[in-house]
Design an enzyme around this catalytic site. Structure first.
Site, PDB file in Angstrom:
ATOM      1  N   LYS A  81       5.336  -5.620   5.048  1.00 19.76           N
ATOM      2  CA  LYS A  81       5.338  -6.345   3.770  1.00 19.76           C
ATOM      3  C   LYS A  81       4.191  -5.787   2.943  1.00 19.76           C
ATOM      4  CE  LYS A  81       5.718 -10.942   1.771  1.00 19.76           C
ATOM      5  NZ  LYS A  81       4.734 -10.776   0.702  1.00 19.76           N
TER       6      LYS A  81
ATOM      7  N   TYR B 221      13.183  -1.217  -0.948  1.00 18.27           N
ATOM      8  CA  TYR B 221      13.548  -1.962   0.261  1.00 18.27           C
ATOM      9  C   TYR B 221      14.707  -2.933   0.096  1.00 18.27           C
ATOM     10  CZ  TYR B 221      10.118  -5.120  -1.928  1.00 18.27           C
ATOM     11  OH  TYR B 221       9.418  -5.880  -2.800  1.00 18.27           O
TER      12      TYR B 221
ATOM     13  N   ASP C 222       1.664  -5.036  -0.034  1.00 19.80           N
ATOM     14  CA  ASP C 222       0.983  -5.888  -0.996  1.00 19.80           C
ATOM     15  C   ASP C 222       0.887  -5.184  -2.347  1.00 19.80           C
ATOM     16  OD1 ASP C 222      -0.108  -8.216  -1.709  1.00 19.80           O
ATOM     17  OD2 ASP C 222      -2.017  -7.945  -0.674  1.00 19.80           O
TER      18      ASP C 222
ATOM     19  N   GLU D  97      10.257  -4.593   8.611  1.00 20.50           N
ATOM     20  CA  GLU D  97       9.592  -3.689   7.656  1.00 20.50           C
ATOM     21  C   GLU D  97       8.201  -4.211   7.353  1.00 20.50           C
ATOM     22  OE1 GLU D  97      11.836  -3.803   4.042  1.00 20.50           O
ATOM     23  OE2 GLU D  97      13.744  -3.405   5.039  1.00 20.50           O
TER      24      GLU D  97
ATOM     25  N   LYS E 107       3.646 -13.482   8.172  1.00 25.18           N
ATOM     26  CA  LYS E 107       2.384 -13.130   7.520  1.00 25.18           C
ATOM     27  C   LYS E 107       1.264 -12.854   8.525  1.00 25.18           C
ATOM     28  CE  LYS E 107       1.867 -13.641   3.458  1.00 25.18           C
ATOM     29  NZ  LYS E 107       2.120 -14.534   2.351  1.00 25.18           N
TER      30      LYS E 107
ATOM     31  N   CYS F 262     -35.795   0.728  -7.698  1.00 25.53           N
ATOM     32  CA  CYS F 262     -37.226   0.504  -7.537  1.00 25.53           C
ATOM     33  C   CYS F 262     -37.958   1.787  -7.896  1.00 25.53           C
ATOM     34  CB  CYS F 262     -37.504   0.135  -6.082  1.00 25.53           C
ATOM     35  SG  CYS F 262     -39.245   0.216  -5.659  1.00 25.53           S
TER      36      CYS F 262
ATOM     37  N   CYS G 294     -41.489  -4.186  -2.520  1.00 24.65           N
ATOM     38  CA  CYS G 294     -42.851  -3.730  -2.809  1.00 24.65           C
ATOM     39  C   CYS G 294     -43.417  -4.274  -4.121  1.00 24.65           C
ATOM     40  CB  CYS G 294     -42.906  -2.206  -2.819  1.00 24.65           C
ATOM     41  SG  CYS G 294     -42.090  -1.488  -4.258  1.00 24.65           S
TER      42      CYS G 294
ATOM     43  N   CYS H 268     -39.007  -4.926  -7.567  1.00 18.65           N
ATOM     44  CA  CYS H 268     -38.475  -4.643  -6.240  1.00 18.65           C
ATOM     45  C   CYS H 268     -38.887  -5.758  -5.276  1.00 18.65           C
ATOM     46  CB  CYS H 268     -39.004  -3.301  -5.754  1.00 18.65           C
ATOM     47  SG  CYS H 268     -38.598  -2.962  -4.029  1.00 18.65           S
TER      48      CYS H 268
ATOM     49  N   CYS I 147     -43.044   2.047  -1.496  1.00 17.84           N
ATOM     50  CA  CYS I 147     -42.092   0.976  -1.191  1.00 17.84           C
ATOM     51  C   CYS I 147     -41.658   1.055   0.271  1.00 17.84           C
ATOM     52  CB  CYS I 147     -40.871   1.096  -2.099  1.00 17.84           C
ATOM     53  SG  CYS I 147     -39.600  -0.127  -1.750  1.00 17.84           S
TER      54      CYS I 147
HETATM   55  S1  IVH Z   1      12.497  -8.248   0.529  1.00 20.50           S
HETATM   56  C1  IVH Z   1      15.391 -11.208  -0.588  1.00 20.50           C
HETATM   57  N1  IVH Z   1      10.931  -6.491   1.682  1.00 20.50           N
HETATM   58  O1  IVH Z   1       7.319  -9.828  -0.853  1.00 20.50           O
HETATM   59  C2  IVH Z   1      14.381 -10.204  -0.243  1.00 20.50           C
HETATM   60  N2  IVH Z   1       9.995  -7.930   0.048  1.00 20.50           N
HETATM   61  O2  IVH Z   1       7.557 -12.825  -0.750  1.00 20.50           O
HETATM   62  C3  IVH Z   1      13.274 -10.147  -1.202  1.00 20.50           C
HETATM   63  N3  IVH Z   1       7.629  -7.526  -0.406  1.00 20.50           N
HETATM   64  O3  IVH Z   1       8.720 -10.466  -3.990  1.00 20.50           O
HETATM   65  C4  IVH Z   1      12.219  -9.246  -0.897  1.00 20.50           C
HETATM   66  N4  IVH Z   1       7.383  -5.872   0.997  1.00 20.50           N
HETATM   67  O4  IVH Z   1       7.263  -8.396  -3.733  1.00 20.50           O
HETATM   68  C5  IVH Z   1      11.019  -7.487   0.793  1.00 20.50           C
HETATM   69  N5  IVH Z   1       9.678  -4.856   2.762  1.00 20.50           N
HETATM   70  C6  IVH Z   1       9.768  -5.861   1.862  1.00 20.50           C
HETATM   71  C7  IVH Z   1       8.656  -6.279   1.094  1.00 20.50           C
HETATM   72  C8  IVH Z   1       8.814  -7.337   0.201  1.00 20.50           C
HETATM   73  C9  IVH Z   1       6.787  -6.627   0.106  1.00 20.50           C
HETATM   74  C10 IVH Z   1       7.258  -8.559  -1.406  1.00 20.50           C
HETATM   75  C11 IVH Z   1       8.136  -8.584  -2.626  1.00 20.50           C
HETATM   76  C12 IVH Z   1       8.692  -9.967  -2.693  1.00 20.50           C
HETATM   77  C13 IVH Z   1       7.748 -10.732  -1.846  1.00 20.50           C
HETATM   78  C14 IVH Z   1       8.458 -11.920  -1.226  1.00 20.50           C
END
Ligand code: IVH
Length: 688
Positions: free
Chosen positions: A120, A230, A122, A118, A318, A430, A415, A412, A436
Site C-alpha cells: 500500500k 493497481y 503512501d 500488494e 496497515k 557558534c 561556550c 552558543c 568552544c
Molecule cells: S486499491 C477499490 N491498491 O489506498 C480499491 N489502493 O485506502 C481501491 N493505495 O485511495 C484502491 N496502494 O490511494 C489500492 N496497491 C494499492 C494501493 C492503494 C495505495 C491507496 C489508494 C486508495 C487508498 C485506499
C-alpha cells in the site's frame, strides 16, 4: 469543560449546513453559496471547535479528508467512484475479512480463495482515462465522486504512458494507481529547498501532493514524480479475468505496477507476505503504510460488490502508525563539531510504529518559526523508517495558554560565544571555534593537520584522548604538554598506548613547531571560510601577525580603512571578510589566540624567493596547448620565480614556451630569434 447549550446548537447547525453545501458542491456539482460565504461557515465552525475541542467528532466537516477541488482546476466526475479501503490492523481482522468473503460467496472454509497482496503505497491516488489507447484526462480522487482535472500535471510524469503500448486495449478505460515520490528524491529535493531557504515538506507524500496540485505544470515537471498502476474504474471491456492478469495487462500497456505483488492462497501466506514487507519497509525506495489484499477472481469481485464506498473484496492491512502525538517538553540546542547549532525536540516518550521515541529533529531556526513550535505544545511526530523522527506540526487546539513563541538562542549554549547566521545560511553557527567545547576536538584536529601546524604523531585519536584526560583544552596546551607530562604520575609515557619513545617523539614533533609561518598559523585557527589559499593571501598582504591582528580589530568599523583594505584583497569577498572580522571580534577567540601566541613564535610572511632563480627578471610567453600544467599554473610557476609573463611576443621576450598547436606567437618567436622551449625544457630550466 462543559459546552454551553448555545455553542453546541450553533455547531450542530453549522455542521449540517456545511455538509449540505459539500454535497451540492461535490455530488451535484451545483453549489448554492459563494466560496467566500462557504469559507465563513467553515471558519466559524473551526473557531467553535478551537474553543470547545470536545465538539470535534469524527463526523464533523472539519475532519473531512477529501480536499475540495482548487478553484483553478476543472472538475472531473469519475466514470466509476474511486473507493476507499477498509482497514485491518490485527491478524484476526484479516482472518475475519477472509471469513466474510467465504460466507458471502457460499464457499466452505476449505476452499482456497486466491488473493493478490500488494504494497500500500503512501502517495495520492489518480485516475487516468484512456480513449482508444490515448491518455485524454487525469484526475485526483477528490471526494471519490468528483476530482480535480490534473491532466496537464500528470502528463509530466514519465511513468504515465501518453499512449498505451501493444494492442487490444479497451476503447475506454480509467486506469488507477498512486502518484508518489521516492524517498531518495524527496530527501534530495528537500535538501535543495533548505539550501534555498524554502519551506520543507514533512514527507514524500506531502511533497508529491503539492506537486500534483501545482497550477503551473512546468513546476510539476521539475518534481521527480512516479506512478504505480493497481486498479481501474470505468472500462468498456476488460482483457483479463483476474486482478493478477490485469496487473500483467497494465505492464504490457507500459505502466509500472508494483514489482512486489504476490499471489497468495491462504491466510498464512497473506500474513507471511505482510511480515516480510514490514521487515523490508525501511529499505524500500518508497514509503508504504501497509499491504492491500484483493480477491483475485474478477467474477468474485463482481459478486462481492461494495458496502458504503468500500469493496468487500479488498482490505488494507496497515502497519503500526508512524505518527503519534506527544508533548514537547523542551527544545535543546546541540552544537555540532563544526559549530552548527541544531535544535532537537525533547519529547515525552511515545511509541511510534513500534519504537519508543523521545527525541526528534526540528531542522533549524526557520523551521521552528514556520511551524510556530513552542515548548509545552502537543506535537505530531513522525518516524519514517530509517529517517530521524521529525516534528510535523503543532496541535493548536491543545496549546497551553502561557506557551510563548520560541526564541532561538543567539549565543552558543556550550561556550557562550556569539552564534551568527551568514546571509542565505539556514544554519546559525557558534563563532567560538577553538574556544568552544563542542568544536574543540574537531578544531584541534584541524590545528595539527598537515597543512596547518603539521604535528606528526598527533591525530584524532590522540587529540580526543588528551581532551578527555583534560590535558589539552586549547592549542596552547599542546606546547605545555612536555612540561606537564614528561615525568611523574601523569607522564605521557605511562599512559596506555604510549611508551618512552613515542612520547619523546611527540614532544619533539611539537617542539619543532614552536616557530610557525604566519600562513600556517592562520590556517590552523580554523576561521570559517579561511582555507589555505585565503590564509596565504592574508599573510602576503599583511606580512606579520601583529599587523594583521591590529587591522582585524580596526576592521569592525565598516566605514574605516581597515575594512576597505581587507575587502580590496583580490580573492577575498565580503562573506569571507566578515567571517574573519567576526572571529577576531569574539573575546573567547582572542583568549585562545593570546594563549597560543604566548607559546609560539609566528614568523613573518616570507616572499617567495626570486633571487637565484634561473628565470628571475625574465619575460616569458606561453602559447599553444600545454599538456603538463594549466595556463594558470604555468603563469603562477613563472611568477613565483620572479619572471614576468607576457601575452604577446616581442623583442623583449626572453622565452616562448610552446605547447602543441602553437600558432602565430611561435612564428613570431622564430622570426625574432627568441628562445623557444618545450614544456619539458621549461620544467628543467625552472627546476635547475
Ligand atoms: S486499491 C477499490 N491498491 O489506498 C480499491 N489502493 O485506502 C481501491 N493505495 O485511495 C484502491 N496502494 O490511494 C489500492 N496497491 C494499492 C494501493 C492503494 C495505495 C491507496 C489508494 C486508495 C487508498 C485506499
Amino acid at each position: 469543560m462543559t459546552i454551553p447549550k448555545k455553542a453546541r446548537a450553533e455547531h450542530e447547525k453549522l455542521a449540517a449546513e456545511i455538509l449540505e453545501h459539500d454535497r451540492r458542491y461535490y455530488a451535484e456539482d451545483r453549489p448554492t453559496v459563494s466560496d467566500a460565504a462557504y469559507d465563513e461557515l467553515r471558519k466559524r465552525l473551526v473557531a467553535l471547535e478551537q474553543e470547545y475541542p470536545a465538539l470535534v467528532t469524527p463526523d464533523s466537516p472539519s475532519q473531512r479528508i477529501g480536499s475540495a477541488p482548487a478553484e483553478a482546476f476543472g472538475k472531473v466526475t469519475h466514470g466509476r467512484p474511486m473507493l476507499s479501503l477498509d482497514n485491518a490492523f490485527a491478524d484476526e481482522d484479516v482472518a475475519e475479512f477472509l471469513g466474510r468473503i467465504r460466507r458471502f460467496l457460499g464457499l466452505s472454509a476449505e476452499t482456497e480463495v486466491d488473493m493478490v497482496a500488494e504494497p500500500k503505497i503512501d502517495g495520492l491516488s489518480a485516475s487516468l482515462l484512456y480513449e482508444d489507447g490515448v491518455f485524454v484526462r487525469g484526475a485526483t480522487r477528490g471526494d471519490g465522486q468528483v476530482g480535480e482535472d490534473i491532466t496537464a500535471n500528470l502528463r509530466t510524469i514519465r511513468e504515465i504512458p501518453l499512449k498505451l503500448k501493444g494492442k487490444g486495449h479497451p476503447v475506454r478505460i480509467e486506469v488507477r494507481g498512486e502518484v508518489y515520490m521516492r524517498r531518495a528524491d524527496f530527501l534530495r529535493m528537500n535538501a535543495e529547498r533548505e539550501q534555498r531557504g524554502e519551506p520543507l515538506f514533512a514527507n514524500p507524500r506531502n511533497f508529491a501532493a503539492g506537486a500534483v496540485r501545482q497550477l503551473d505544470p512546468r513546476i510539476t515537471a521539475t518534481r521527480p514524480l512516479r506512478f504505480f498502476a493497481y486498479t481501474w474504474g470505468e472500462a468498456s471491456a476488460l482483457p483479463e479475468k483476474t486482478q493478477s492478469g490485469m496487473l500483467g495487462a497494465f505492464k504490457d500497456w507500459g505502466f509500472v505496477t508494483s514489482p512486489r505483488w504476490r499471489l497468495c492462497k491462504s491466510l498464512d501466506e497473506l500474513l507471511a507476505y505482510y511480515r516480510n514487507l514490514a521487515a523490508e519497509r525501511a529499505d524500500l525506495p518508497f514509503e508504504i503504510d501497509g499491504v492491500v489484499y484483493k480477491v483475485n477472481r474478477l467474477d468474485f469481485q463482481e459478486r462481492l460488490g461494495f458496502v458504503s464506498r468500500q469493496p468487500r473484496w479488498a482490505t488494507a492491512h496497515k502497519f503500526p502508525a508512524e505518527e503519534a502525538e506527544t508533548t514537547l517538553e523542551d527544545i535543546e540546542i546541540q552544537v555540532g563539531r563544526t559549530g552548527a547549532l541544531t535544535p532537537v525536540a525533547r519529547l515525552k516518550p511515545v511509541g511510534v510504529g513500534g519504537v519508543m521515541v523521545s527525541n526528534a529533529t526540528l531542522h533549524n531556526e526557520d523551521e521552528i518559526a514556520r511551524k510556530d513550535i513552542r515548548i509545552g505544545d502537543t506535537v505530531v511526530i513522525r518516524r519514517a523508517g530509517d529517517v530521524i523522527p521529525q516534528v510535523l506540526r503543532v496541535d493548536l487546539n491543545r496549546r497551553p495558554k502561557d506557551a510563548e513563541p520560541y526564541r532561538f538562542p543567539e549565543a552558543c549554549p556550550v561556550c557562550g560565544s556569539h552564534a551568527t547566521r551568514g546571509e542565505g545560511d539556514a544554519v546559525r553557527r557558534c563563532t567560538g571555534g577553538l574556544s568552544c567545547g563542542a568544536q574543540v576536538v574537531e578544531r584541534l584536529r584541524h590545528f595539527v593537520s598537515r597543512d596547518a601546524f603539521d604535528i606528526e604523531g598527533l591525530g584524532e585519536k590522540q587529540i580526543t584522548a588528551f581532551h578527555e584526560w583534560g590535558w589539552v583544552k586549547r592549542p596552547g596546551d599542546l606546547f605545555r604538554l612536555e612540561k606537564k607530562h614528561a615525568k611523574g604520575e601523569a607522564a605521557l609515557a605511562e599512559q596506555e598506548g604510549w611508551g618512552e619513545t613515542s612520547a619523546a617523539n611527540l614532544f619533539a614533533a611539537i617542539e619543532a613547531r614552536r616557530q610557525i609561518p604566519f600562513e600556517r598559523f592562520l590556517f590552523g585557527l580554523g576561521i570559517r571560510h579561511v582555507g589555505q589559499a585565503t590564509a596565504r593571501l592574508l599573510a602576503a598582504n599583511y606580512g606579520s601577525f601583529s599587523a594583521f591582528r591590529a587591522a582585524m580589530a580596526a576592521a569592525t568599523d565598516k566605514e574605516g580603512e581597515a575594512w576597505a583594505e581587507l575587502n580590496a584583497i583580490e580573492g577575498i569577498g565580503e562573506v569571507v571578510a566578515q567571517a574573519i572580522v567576526d572571529f577576531f571580534a569574539e573575546p573567547h577567540n582572542l583568549d585562545v589566540v593570546d594563549d597560543l601566541v604566548s607559546q609560539v613564535e609566528v614568523q613573518d610572511f616570507v616572499k617567495p624567493k626570486t633571487q637565484g632563480s634561473a628565470i628571475a627578471g625574465k619575460t616569458v610567453v606561453f602559447t599553444g596547448t600545454l599538456e603538463t600544467m594549466t595556463r594558470q599554473e604555468a603563469k603562477a610557476g613563472a611568477e613565483t620565480r620572479g619572471a614576468k609573463v607576457a601575452g604577446s611576443v616581442s623583442k623583449k621576450t626572453d622565452y616562448v614556451v610552446a605547447g602543441s598547436d602553437a600558432g602565430s606567437k611561435l612564428a613570431k618567436a622564430r622570426e625574432l630569434g627568441v628562445a623557444i622551449l618545450t614544456e619539458q625544457e621549461w620544467a628543467a630550466l625552472i627546476a635547475g
